[in-house]
Design a protein around this motif. Structure first.
Motif, PDB file in Angstrom:
ATOM      1  N   UNK A 148     -10.408  -5.826   0.763  1.00 48.19           N
ATOM      2  CA  UNK A 148     -10.390  -4.433   1.197  1.00 48.19           C
ATOM      3  C   UNK A 148      -9.916  -5.186   2.984  1.00 48.19           C
ATOM      4  N   UNK A 149     -11.566  -6.327   3.265  1.00 48.22           N
ATOM      5  CA  UNK A 149     -11.680  -6.845   4.334  1.00 48.22           C
ATOM      6  C   UNK A 149     -10.431  -6.546   4.978  1.00 48.22           C
ATOM      7  N   UNK A 150      -9.529  -7.661   4.309  1.00 45.48           N
ATOM      8  CA  UNK A 150      -7.800  -8.321   4.664  1.00 45.48           C
ATOM      9  C   UNK A 150      -7.006  -6.455   4.700  1.00 45.48           C
ATOM     10  N   UNK A 152      -8.149  -4.238   5.740  1.00 46.83           N
ATOM     11  CA  UNK A 152      -8.257  -3.134   7.171  1.00 46.83           C
ATOM     12  C   UNK A 152      -7.644  -4.236   8.381  1.00 46.83           C
ATOM     13  N   UNK A 153      -7.933  -5.579   8.052  1.00 44.58           N
ATOM     14  CA  UNK A 153      -8.081  -6.328   9.002  1.00 44.58           C
ATOM     15  C   UNK A 153      -6.357  -6.391  10.443  1.00 44.58           C
ATOM     16  N   UNK A 154      -5.507  -6.288   8.731  1.00 40.03           N
ATOM     17  CA  UNK A 154      -3.782  -5.809   8.895  1.00 40.03           C
ATOM     18  C   UNK A 154      -3.700  -4.141   9.725  1.00 40.03           C
ATOM     19  N   UNK A 155      -4.362  -3.217   8.805  1.00 41.13           N
ATOM     20  CA  UNK A 155      -4.168  -1.966  10.126  1.00 41.13           C
ATOM     21  C   UNK A 155      -5.046  -2.720  10.944  1.00 41.13           C
ATOM     22  N   UNK A 156      -6.003  -3.404  11.417  1.00 36.95           N
ATOM     23  CA  UNK A 156      -6.924  -3.037  12.910  1.00 36.95           C
ATOM     24  C   UNK A 156      -5.584  -3.573  14.166  1.00 36.95           C
ATOM     25  N   UNK A 157      -5.078  -4.898  13.143  1.00 37.05           N
ATOM     26  CA  UNK A 157      -4.428  -5.408  14.416  1.00 37.05           C
ATOM     27  C   UNK A 157      -3.148  -4.337  14.534  1.00 37.05           C
ATOM     28  N   UNK A 158      -2.179  -3.745  13.325  1.00 37.12           N
ATOM     29  CA  UNK A 158      -1.482  -2.756  13.797  1.00 37.12           C
ATOM     30  C   UNK A 158      -1.671  -1.774  14.887  1.00 37.12           C
ATOM     31  N   UNK A 159      -3.068  -1.430  14.457  1.00 31.30           N
ATOM     32  CA  UNK A 159      -3.293   0.113  15.100  1.00 31.30           C
ATOM     33  C   UNK A 159      -3.673  -0.569  17.275  1.00 31.30           C
ATOM     34  N   UNK A 160      -4.197  -1.779  17.067  1.00 31.86           N
ATOM     35  CA  UNK A 160      -3.854  -2.460  18.851  1.00 31.86           C
ATOM     36  C   UNK A 160      -2.500  -2.482  18.845  1.00 31.86           C
ATOM     37  N   UNK A 161      -1.605  -3.078  18.569  1.00 34.86           N
ATOM     38  CA  UNK A 161       0.056  -3.471  18.703  1.00 34.86           C
ATOM     39  C   UNK A 161       0.050  -2.146  19.058  1.00 34.86           C
TER      40      UNK A 161
END
Lengths: 163, 408
Positions: A148-150, A152-161
């Protein structure tokens, strides 16, 4: 089941985990008593280095554990938490488990003539290696939680891009 | 569906465990010829000097009881595969839906024609019962001769030596532990055993067991030498226990031919443990072996596939041994010697430590570690899984192993 997760980019190779592992497996659980023990305790995880990457290598408590399959005395068994444990009194020191472990994390305690391996520190809630790691390279995590953490991490990267 | 398992040791136990995972309710029967509960067979030499008692080497949980199977102490003497029937020594006949042959090995009785081999005081060492009998008999003995310097012979020699007997080992080959070590490691071990006070005779053949008043007295060798012995132990080796399968129609070469799911050539008959043949991953030869871990794996795969699961036999080696002899750990796997010069060999000895690696082009195919155990499993698994290694990786491996006789 809980796993010990190693974030290699955080490991400095400081060997604090190795020392604390030994201390935890000493008769009296403190450093000064541990180093003065007649047979000093052995470590159950190993800092290794390849190129610039350093990381502790430790027991995975494999589902299909080759060490248990190789044990000719019934000394190795899986406890109720899924951890591969060893009954000291049954070990004859034939080292079959050392021969079987593809990770090389079963060690020989020549002084007391038994094989030693990670027991996930049964006396503690958080294993000594995890608790002592100064950079939090070692973490005790739930396998599902980690996925789940991983994500979320990917999502976070996507959203910051996107921003 | 009724399951029938012939065999009473670890292959049978792992198969039973695997069957129960898939079918908690099915009827399972186990036919074991030894009239004792399941035990750890490799520990029987420890009974000889009393360092373990018979009770201490039993499985902590008796598999048939815990897993709910009917256990018959009987011997299987024939299989009628067309009628799905097994004949037992007692005269009983059992029907089966699926049959697992896991009857293990039987001691080689090459020496049956050895004069005197039937007299009182001559023992094999394969079962718990053998060990108990030897333990009882040795109270009247001062000297013992062990024919065969393999692992069982040497383990028995050490135990009987600890029990206070004067021990002589007779080995046909030029060095002891022929299947577990090369000549250098074997000689180093032999030297240590001799310095403790044991007698090891190599390149010697036994010719006659001389008796007096019906009991063993002396062992006469082909060279003319005589060895005083109140007891003789035959530890010549083990062969697959497949004599009872002569009329079953199974394909048999060195051992029972099985596929990756442990199915034999006859439908509904599976085999696992010491009586199957498989391909040795180190040199590609077809072999049989008596390794504990191979029996665990093949038993598990057979049990799983019999009961509707899916599994394949993992890659296996015929030599993947680890033991401690004369206070030195000896770990060996794969190809141990290279008489034809086929392989690239690295070896280093220092004090009591000896390490050897054998490469076949880009693959590690053999290893011997004597006196040190560090990370042996990593190398053994490179051999077992046939992992290709680049040049830089091979060089690093050799540096790791050879450079560091004592790593802290």
């Amino acid at each position: 089941m809980q796993l010990i997760y190693v974030q290699t980019d955080r490991c400095l190779g400081c060997r604090t985990c190795e020392i604390q592992c030994r201390v935890e497996h000493a008769e009296e659980k403190n450093l000064f008593a541990a180093i003065r023990q007649i047979h000093p305790p052995k470590k159950r995880l190993f800092i290794e280095q390849q190129g610039k990457v350093k990381a502790p290598i430790l027991c995975h408590h494999c589902d299909d554990s080759p060490c248990m399959a190789a044990c000719i005395t019934g000394s190795l068994y899986r406890d109720e938490h899924g951890i591969v444990q060893r009954k000291d009194e049954l070990c004859i020191g034939c080292w079959s488990c050392i021969m079987a472990c593809p990770f090389g994390v079963v060690a020989r305690d020549a002084d007391v003539h038994v094989a030693v391996k990670c027991d996930r520190c049964p006396d503690r809630e958080i294993p000594a290696c995890v608790a002592s790691c100064p950079t939090k390279a070692l973490r005790l995590v739930d396998a599902d939680q980690l996925s789940k953490e991983r994500r979320q991490e990917i999502l976070f990267r996507g959203s910051s891009l996107a921003e | 569906m009724e399951y029938l398992i012939v065999g009473g040791s670890i292959a049978a136990a792992s198969a039973l465990t695997a069957i129960r995972k898939n079918t908690p309710q099915a009827e399972v029967r186990v036919v074991a010829d030894e009239p004792v509960p399941f035990y750890y067979r490799p520990l029987i030499p420890y009974l000889l000097d009393g360092s373990r008692t018979a009770d201490e080497i039993l499985f902590a949980e008796h598999p048939p009881t815990v897993l709910g199977a009917e256990l018959l102490h009987d011997q299987c003497i024939g299989v009628e595969s067309k009628q799905h029937l097994v004949r037992l020594r007692s005269g009983r006949e059992l029907r089966y839906g699926k049959l697992l042959l896991a009857a293990g090995g039987a001691p080689v009785m090459l020496l049956d024609d050895l004069p005197g081999a039937k007299s009182e005081g001559v023992f094999a060492l394969r079962s718990l019962d053998d060990a108990v009998k030897i333990r009882q008999y040795l109270l009247h003995c001062k000297t013992v001769a062990i024919i065969g310097g393999g692992l069982v012979g040497i383990k028995a020699a050490e135990a009987l030596f600890r029990a206070g007997l004067s021990v002589t080992v007779i080995e046909q080959q030029p060095h002891i532990l022929a299947l577990r070590a090369d000549s250098f490691a074997a000689d180093a071990i032999a030297e240590r055993l001799r310095s403790k006070g044991m007698t090891l005779l190599t390149e010697e053949d036994s010719e006659e067991i001389v008796t007096s008043a019906g009991k063993v007295n002396t062992l006469r060798l082909a060279s003319g030498r005589t060895v005083t012995a109140d007891m003789v132990i035959l530890a010549v080796g083990v062969k697959p226990n497949i004599d009872f399968l002569k009329n079953a129609g199974l394909e048999i070469e060195h051992g029972i031919v099985v596929n990756q799911q442990m199915q034999s050539s006859v439908p509904d008959i599976y085999a696992a443990g010491d009586l199957i043949q498989f391909i040795d991953q180190a040199d590609g030869k077809t072999v049989v072996s008596g390794l504990w871990s191979n029996a665990v794996h093949s038993g598990r795969v057979a049990g799983c596939c019999m009961s509707g699961g899916r599994a394949v036999l993992p890659p296996l080696l015929s030599v993947m041994n680890s033991t401690e002899i004369a206070g030195l750990p000896l770990l060996s796997a794969g190809v141990l010697d290279d008489p034809q010069g086929r392989y690239t060999v690295f070896a280093e000895a220092c004090g009591n430590s000896y390490r050897k690696l054998l490469f076949d082009q880009n693959r590690l195919v053999g290893m011997i570690f004597l006196g040190q155990t560090e990370r042996a499993g990593v190398y053994a698994n490179l051999i077992r899984c046939q992992i290709p290694l680049e040049k830089s990786r091979r060089e690093q491996l050799v540096r790791e192993v050879m450079g560091a006789i004592k790593r802290v």
